[in-house]
Design an enzyme around this catalytic site. Structure first.
Site, short mmCIF file in Angstrom:
data_model
loop_
_atom_site.label_atom_id
_atom_site.label_comp_id
_atom_site.label_asym_id
_atom_site.label_seq_id
_atom_site.Cartn_x
_atom_site.Cartn_y
_atom_site.Cartn_z
CD GLU A 194 -2.92 -0.87 0.22
OE1 GLU A 194 -3.50 0.29 0.05
OE2 GLU A 194 -3.39 -1.81 -0.38
CB SER A 206 -46.01 -30.68 44.74
OG SER A 206 -47.56 -31.08 44.74
#
Length: 844
Positions: free
Chosen positions: A115, A482
């Site tokens: 680059e 229960s």
């Protein structure tokens, strides 16, 4: 002299004005006489105006390059389990921020070679590259193609962070101006670090670390040379080079980068040739960031973080998708896998290969590519070799399916009559095709947590979180049946009863008013009961009638208050009706597990927590669940006093003695009652089964001093029954057994410890009477240890009647003789102490 000087000054000023006027006159004559002069003047004026416009358009509104000093990129939230391993990331973009020292040198060289090979020497702009870019731009004017090249790494930093990616000459000029400013603010190391952390590289990855994971499933320091070179080609066209059809184009570009690295002296010719000979090596399906199949747990964590810090960056500096948080959770991966498998196996056992009923979801064939619609739905599954597919076509007994990755296949075996095009279904491989699989309609939830810290270690909210986000462990309101009874019994203990108190097991009826009439309760199965039994028996055998008698004798208002105190119900959620004492109200698995944990924790309720602590992106702890102070923990030197300790966590919501009494009775549920299936685990356990009317829900909640877990099984439609054979003992308790077996090494043999103020007394569990001549041995024996609060133990009626009568007669005779002696002699009788009754424990 003063006058002469003044006159001189005046004459000088006059001469200057005359000369200036003459000069302007001559300029005017030249301007009027010479066309070229006028054209040059106009050109100069236009230039000045253009410079002013240039300043106004390009420079005046440019962002401040110094903002890069405090630049905070959007970072994902990283989630860790209790062992510190990463289990998930919450991210819109894949991004990991590295420091310069974390970046491999050859990776940096690959990017500068590809680059900006003069990066380390230029001042932000590369003149040669800029001229090439201008020529490329001119050559492509009107062609529709986009000019490339010319931007240095510094310019790309300015573009990515400060300017944006608009394609225009104006943006390019702004980028150049900002590049020179950036170079004056940041060092080269800071610039390259920003660049390699921010550059978009495809596959939703930003920065080299995220890209290394996305393309090679590696960290940057594990990359090979040819892989570094491939990452360096991506800034130009990441979506092009990453596609399989462009393999040769990408390989040629990668090899060019390697050649540039060799030309720049970063690698040798041999290294270049070896790297160029290698394939790209891109991984098509990189490993997931998650190391645990804990979707329900992790989604709860995400929701909690969003509530606390916000979702996006604009919501605050510590947002979930921008703040870069580090979150330590209480997730135990081993327990989570065990919880998932235990619940899933129970679901499949119940489903028992029932025929295919309906699809998971549907898509509209008229809305475009159905495979793309499937991919956008994010529906998945993680079970054996099953996959999620969409029906592309159906013709009689044949059909084709498509998958989210673009693959297709034929359906095998007999197809369900209701199957149609657009259905999203589960399939598994069969021969050369795919067999339709049915996702069970029944579901459930599971939670396991530490009773002394409140840390949730495992959570499963259904068959698979990829099929839907609804978490049945925290969001499903179910009737607990229960499993709520222990808290009714606790209310009875707090209102004068004991575990040995005899409770009627007889039908209970009460008048509900003129409109509703009389309501009568029965035991499970419709039995009306009969007789009286100790409280313990009623809890072990889950007797409805005994429970209702306890609730009504204690006061339903007190029972409801207990439910609220322990967090089972919100304030005013339940009305004081007897049905709520049998579990008719709604609650969640998480609330029930927390309430049972409270009893193990000697009555202290701890709010369940999934998050231990949260750190910001800099590592500072900004929230923690355990806020207890440890005074003296940070002393420079030991002061010789006892080691500082944390106080017990939680708010006191129940008498610790009552809590232990209930836990002790619930151990009997495992030893002799409705949860005997747990006896196979052979360790100290307590728990309670539950089955709501219908039955629509099957429950079990219980555990050990170290781990408490709870689970239920049921349809999402609460009115839909499971079938008459289903009970908590045969359907939900096995889930707990499977979970405990899979994590057996995590369970200790430590017994439940009684708090201060509890007296352990031998009693006959069948009659509740105290025993003096027998000792507890086996779980089936009548003689057991029972927990009592002081002065609530049963009277001395444990021996046979003749012995008791003889003892009573002896005591009475001694008392009569003493009284007679006192009257006759005014002193004690020989051999009989005055405190005889007290020494013997009193007369009961």
């Amino acid at each position: 002299m003063t006058d002469d000087h003044t006159m001189d000054d005046g004459s000088t000023s006059l001469r200057i004005r005359r000369n200036a006027g003459a000069a302007f006159g001559r300029i005017g004559e030249i301007w009027r006489a010479n066309l070229l002069v006028r054209l040059a003047g106009y050109a100069l004026l236009v230039g000045l105006l253009m410079a002013a416009a240039f300043w106004a358009v390009l420079v005046r509104d440019l962002p401040d390059a110094e903002s890069l000093l405090d630049y905070r990129p959007n970072l994902p939230t990283v989630v860790r389990g209790m062992d510190g391993e990463i289990v998930a990331r919450y991210e819109r973009e894949r991004r990991v921020e590295l420091q310069f020292k974390d970046l491999p040198t050859q990776l940096i060289n690959a990017y500068t070679s590809a680059e900006d090979e003069t990066f380390w020497s230029h001042g932000g702009i590369d003149a040669g590259g800029f001229l090439n870019a201008v020529m490329d731009y001119i050559s492509k004017l009107g062609s529709g193609e986009r000019a490339v090249g010319g931007s240095t790494i510094t310019q790309q930093v300015a573009k990515n962070i400060l300017v944006g990616n608009e394609y225009s000459v104006t943006r390019k000029l702004k980028e150049m101006i900002l590049a020179t400013r950036v170079e004056s603010v940041l060092s080269k190391r800071e610039i390259i670090t920003l660049y390699l952390n921010e550059i978009p590289l495809g596959r939703r990855s930003f920065g080299v670390q995220a890209a290394a994971r996305a393309y090679f499933d590696k960290d940057v320091d594990d990359l090979e040379l040819h892989e570094m070179a491939f990452l360096a080609i991506l800034p130009r066209a990441p979506e092009v080079y990453s596609r399989a059809k462009n393999y040769e184009t990408a390989r040629a570009r990668r090899n060019w980068v390697l050649q540039q690295m060799e030309d720049n002296g970063h690698i040798t010719s041999a290294q270049m040739e070896a790297a160029q000979a290698k394939p790209l090596g891109i991984v098509n399906n990189p490993g997931s960031n998650e190391t645990a199949d804990a979707g329900y747990f992790l989604e709860e964590v995400r929701r909690e973080l969003i509530d606390r810090y916000g979702e996006e960056a604009e919501d605050g500096p510590n947002s979930v998708y921008g703040g870069g948080l580090w979150v330590r959770t209480s997730l135990d991966v081993e327990m989570q896998d065990a919880a998932r498998d235990a619940l899933r196996n129970a679901i499949l056992r119940y489903d028992n290969n029932r025929p295919w009923k309906k699809p998971i979801a549907t898509v509209n064939p008229g809305d475009g590519d159905m495979k793309s619609q499937l991919r956008s739905s994010y529906i998945g599954i993680n079970y054996r070799d099953w996959r999620i597919a969409v029906v592309l076509s159906r013709s009689g007994g044949a059909g084709r399916v498509g998958f989210a990755d673009g693959d297709e296949g034929s359906l095998a075996g007999s197809l369900p009559d209701a199957l149609k095009t657009g259905d999203i279904i589960a399939v598994s491989p069969e021969g050369n095709g795919w067999r339709v699989r049915g996702i069970p309609e029944v579901s459930g939830g599971f939670v396991a947590m530490s009773p002394t810290t409140g840390r949730v270690m495992a959570m499963q909210g259904g068959f698979d979180s990829r099929l839907g986000a609804f978490n049945r462990a925290t969001q499903a309101l179910r009737q607990p049946g229960s499993t709520i009874k222990p808290f009714v019994y606790a209310t009875g203990l707090d209102n004068g009863m004991t575990p040995a108190t005899l409770i009627p097991d007889r039908q209970y009826c009460y008048y509900q008013g003129a409109n509703l009439g009389e309501k009568c309760f029965t035991n499970f199965g419709g039995s009306r009961g009969g007789g009286e039994y100790p409280m313990r028996y009623g809890l072990e055998q889950s007797k409805n009638l005994m429970t209702v008698h306890i609730a009504m004798d204690s006061g339903m208002e007190n029972v409801i208050k207990t439910f609220e105190n322990v967090g089972i119900a919100d304030k005013d959620q339940y009305e004081p009706y007897p049905a709520f004492a049998l579990g008719a109200g709604d609650t969640t698995v998480l609330k029930m597990v927390a309430a049972y944990s409270m009893m193990v924790n000697h009555g202290k309720l701890i709010q369940p927590s999934l998050i231990d602590y949260v750190q910001d992106r800099n590592g500072k702890v900004i929230w923690r669940s355990d806020e207890r102070a440890c005074n003296g923990c940070n002393m420079d030197e030991w002061d010789g006093k006892p080691m500082p300790r944390f106080e017990r966590m939680g708010a006191q919501r129940m008498d610790p003695r009552t809590a232990f009494q209930i836990v002790h009775m619930l151990e009997g549920v495992v030893q002799r009652g409705t949860a005997t299936r747990l006896k196979v685990l052979d360790m100290p356990l307590f728990g309670k089964t539950g089955t709501s009317s219908g039955p629509t829900n099957a429950w079990f909640v219980g555990g050990s001093p170290d781990i408490v877990a709870g689970t239920y099984l049921g349809f999402d439609q609460q009115s839909r029954t499971l079938g008459g054979y289903v009970q908590g003992g045969n359907t939900a308790a096995p889930i707990f057994v499977d979970f405990a077996k899979a994590t057996r090494e995590r369970w200790s043999e430590r017994p439940f410890i009684a708090p201060d103020g509890v007296r352990m007394v031998r009693i006959d569990r069948r009659s509740g009477r105290r025993v003096f001549d027998g000792w507890p041995a086996q779980t089936a024996d009548a003689v057991i240890w029972e927990a009592f609060k002081p002065d609530t133990e049963p009277r001395r009626r444990g021996r046979d009647g003749d012995t008791i009568a003889a003892m009573r007669d002896l005591i009475l005779a001694q008392l009569r003789r003493r009284e007679q002696g006192d009257r006759n002699q005014g002193g004690e009788s020989e051999g009989v102490p005055s405190n005889f009754a007290e020494d013997q424990g009193g007369i009961y």
